[in-house]
Design an enzyme around this catalytic site. Structure first.
Site, PDB file in Angstrom:
ATOM      1  N   SER A 523      50.582  10.992 -26.851  1.00 18.95           N
ATOM      2  CA  SER A 523      51.290  10.796 -28.103  1.00 18.95           C
ATOM      3  C   SER A 523      52.686  11.396 -28.050  1.00 18.95           C
ATOM      4  O   SER A 523      52.920  12.425 -27.397  1.00 18.95           O
ATOM      5  CB  SER A 523      50.505  11.447 -29.250  1.00 18.95           C
ATOM      6  N   TYR A 536      45.092  17.037 -33.418  1.00 16.05           N
ATOM      7  CA  TYR A 536      45.330  15.851 -32.597  1.00 16.05           C
ATOM      8  C   TYR A 536      46.292  16.142 -31.444  1.00 16.05           C
ATOM      9  O   TYR A 536      46.004  15.850 -30.274  1.00 16.05           O
ATOM     10  CB  TYR A 536      45.881  14.735 -33.488  1.00 16.05           C
TER      11      TYR A 536
END
Length: 673
Positions: A523, A536
């Site tokens: 990410s 996350y």
């Protein structure tokens, strides 16, 4: 009621059959060539109906080549005979158009007569109006209109056959340009506006979305979604007392070509066109000219000449736009559909606004009809006959990556919890001539992953690539997480432990074959550290770090890693956070293109410019970076779900925050705030 349908495997045909199965009673007989029986059997499984019965025949034969014994058995029992089998292709030659559209209609009429069908339903086209100038209503047909192409001519002639030679009652349906389903974008071929989609994609990839482009007024066109056409035909066919009529299945309001293109540019995230001189300025002066001398007609006349076609073939033709299509993007006629609208009144069937489903159509093309990966020689060389294990392959990035891998000749190995969705993806790949494997597995269960690795190592001849795409995202501030430590555990379990357990389980197989490449879908948050994503981002950072360390240990075995720091993607994973509906995102297909690049080129990392800027900022000016992030923390609130409310979505932004949210979302494109 009983029905006979030709062209049931075609685009409009299979949507019509689905309508008949869902809303009508009685058997539905569908004409099919013997070679196409597997295709119709696959469709029958999708329709989940034993009422659909194939009848072997051939459009080119008298009576459609149907067995005389079958005709004798069913004569007098067919209430509705729908003839949809035809060619819908502006680029087809005279012979093909004649054989499919004219001779095919003649043979269908022959069979309908032998069956003594209750009504013959002919699917014609607005192309039968040719280059008629002015309003063309549903009572009009032989108006001396020019027919500029074999397609226009044969659509006119096939409708004339029905009008002049049918011995059974008839009805005619004239759809405009038919595009994909307005609900889910399904389309099975490139046609109409889809020819321009590769050019729009190229513009999106090389030009910023805010860049204004100069366009010209290309006249009006008319498109309708296939679900409207199928529903309208079903309804109109069953109305009493309407035999001998034609129905225009069109958008009641003509659509300027530039507006149509801009709707798809907006859906794609490409720059849009502005027309400096509006037609309202030129309509008055130009209206005194004969139609043949008006600018658009002159342009079309030039485009249709042989020299112009040759030039266009070497220019736009190389971008996937057939020169024959360019001169038929606009209609000279305006199609009056008031009779059809009155007939549909009260049914709830109406043409939706293109803006409401343009993105759905674009997504359908981008994920299923864009063949750029399959045409890339580098991708084919890298992926052909290679086994690519893809986790999270039931939807989003994983599913589209699988389709693109198969397109390049690779063999996707589909892994996710839900087997049914994986089987649907495998069926799609197999219908396109590819091959795929399905392995259902809960990737948060370590024992299940071990069993999966054993199966993969035993059943696959090789494991050439692994795409760690399955993941869990949690958007919740630390303040709301203090009594929810399980959020961190669950995220780490899938995003980190599950991913490395899979790679470790497959490592012996890759060492044995002395090759293998692992792509981790990480990410942009690992580089930019956005607030509320501590669970996350930490899990993705852990996977990055593990891969970087292990890469140095296994490079001598021919095994390598790529970490993709993906920006915000419009996937089901972000759907619960309604705030993201207003954010600039990339599509799953764009993300899949990045994954294909990782598989083919095998770089150590793939980053965005903004991600790199964020990483540098955290290194050289960490205090300033944290102040910007803290500002974002206050601008973007926790979602209702994060605050424990069942309504989901996003909390009301504080007064005056909407403009700040929009500014930050657009300046920091791709970051999930």
């Amino acid at each position: 009621m009983s029905y006979f349908v030709t062209g049931a495997t075609g685009f409009i045909g299979r949507n019509l059959v689905e309508e008949l199965v869902d809303h009508r009673d009685g058997p539905v007989f569908v004409l099919v060539r013997r070679s196409s029986l597997p295709r119709i059997e696959a469709l029958m499984r999708q329709w989940d109906s034993s009422r659909v019965q194939p009848v072997v025949g051939d459009l080119s034969q008298p009576g459609l080549g149907v067995d005389p014994a079958w005709i004798t058995e069913h004569a007098g029992s067919i209430d509705h005979f729908f003839h949809l089998a035809a060619i819908y292709d502006m680029t087809a030659d005279d012979a093909t158009n004649d054989a499919m559209n004219v001779d095919g209609t003649r043979n269908a009429l022959d069979l309908a007569e032998q069956l003594r069908a209750g009504c013959f339903h002919q699917v014609s086209s607005v192309a039968a109006a040719g280059d008629y100038q002015g309003v063309f209503d549903e009572s009009m047909f032989e108006e001396g209109q020019p027919l500029p192409s074999p397609y226009h001519r044969t659509k006119y002639e096939s409708e004339k056959l029905v009008r002049d030679e049918a011995t059974v009652p008839w009805r005619v349906y004239r759809p405009a340009i038919v595009v994909g389903d307005s609900q889910h974008g399904a389309m099975d071929k490139v046609d109409g506006p889809y020819y321009f989609f590769p050019l729009i994609k190229r513009m999106r990839d090389v030009l910023p979305a805010w860049l204004p482009l100069v366009g010209i007024d290309l006249g009006d066109t008319n498109v309708v979604p296939v679900d409207y056409v199928a529903k309208a035909m079903d309804h109109l066919a069953h109305l009493p007392g309407r035999d001998g009529e034609a129905f225009h299945l069109v958008n009641p309001e003509p659509q300027p070509v530039v507006d149509l293109i801009n709707a798809f540019c907006a859906a794609a995230g490409a720059p849009r066109f502005a027309v400096p001189i509006d037609r309202s300025v030129t309509a008055g002066p130009l209206s005194i000219l004969p139609p043949a001398l008006r600018p658009m007609q002159l342009v079309n006349a030039v485009i249709r000449t042989a020299p112009a076609q040759a030039i266009l073939e070497q220019t736009i033709g190389r971008l996937g736009v057939p020169p024959e299509v360019l001169s038929h993007t606009a209609f000279t006629a305006r199609f009056d559909s008031r009779a059809t609208e009155a007939a549909l009144a009260g049914s709830g069937i109406a043409v939706p606004d293109l803006e409401s489903y343009a993105r759905v159509l674009w997504t359908g093309w981008e994920e299923n009809l864009d063949t750029s990966t399959g045409r890339d020689p580098k991708a084919r060389a890298a992926l052909k006959d290679k086994h690519v294990v893809i986790t999270g392959a039931s939807s989003g990035i994983g599913k589209v990556t699988a389709l693109k891998v198969a397109q390049a000749g690779g063999i996707p190995v589909l892994v996710a919890r839900g087997k049914d969705k994986l089987e649907e993806t495998r069926t799609t790949i197999e219908l396109r001539g590819g091959k795929a494997y399905v392995f259902a597995c809960d990737l948060s269960d370590m024992d299940a992953i071990d069993r999966l690795c054993e199966e993969l190592s035993r059943e696959l001849p090789s494991v050439d690539y692994v795409v760690n795409n399955a993941g869990r995202s949690i958007r919740r501030s630390l303040k709301l997480s203090e009594d929810r430590f399980h959020d961190f555990e669950r995220t780490m379990q899938l995003n980190y432990f599950g991913a490395i357990r899979l790679v470790m389980g497959l490592m012996p197989k890759m060492r044995e074959q002395r090759s293998g490449h692992i792509v981790n879908i990480s990410s942009i948050g690992v580089q930019t550290n956005p607030p509320r994503f501590s669970a996350y981002v930490a899990s993705k950072a852990a996977l990055d770090s593990w891969s970087n360390v292990v890469a140095s240990e296994v490079i001598g075995n021919g095994i390598s890693f790529t970490n993709v720091h993906m920006p915000l993607v419009r996937t089901p994973m972000i759907a619960p956070t309604k705030l993201y509906d207003k954010f600039p995102t990339i599509s799953p297909a764009q993300a899949a293109d990045v994954v294909i690049r990782a598989l083919v080129d095998k770089p150590h990392e793939i980053n965005t410019l903004l991600g790199n800027v964020g990483a540098v900022a955290h290194t050289v000016a960490p205090k300033a970076a944290f102040r910007v992030l803290n500002m974002a923390y206050h601008v973007f609130p926790d979602s209702a779900a994060a605050r424990g409310k069942k309504s989901g979505g996003t909390a009301e932004a504080p007064a005056g925050r909407e403009s700040e949210q929009a500014l930050m979302a657009n300046v920091f494109r791709g970051i999930h705030w």
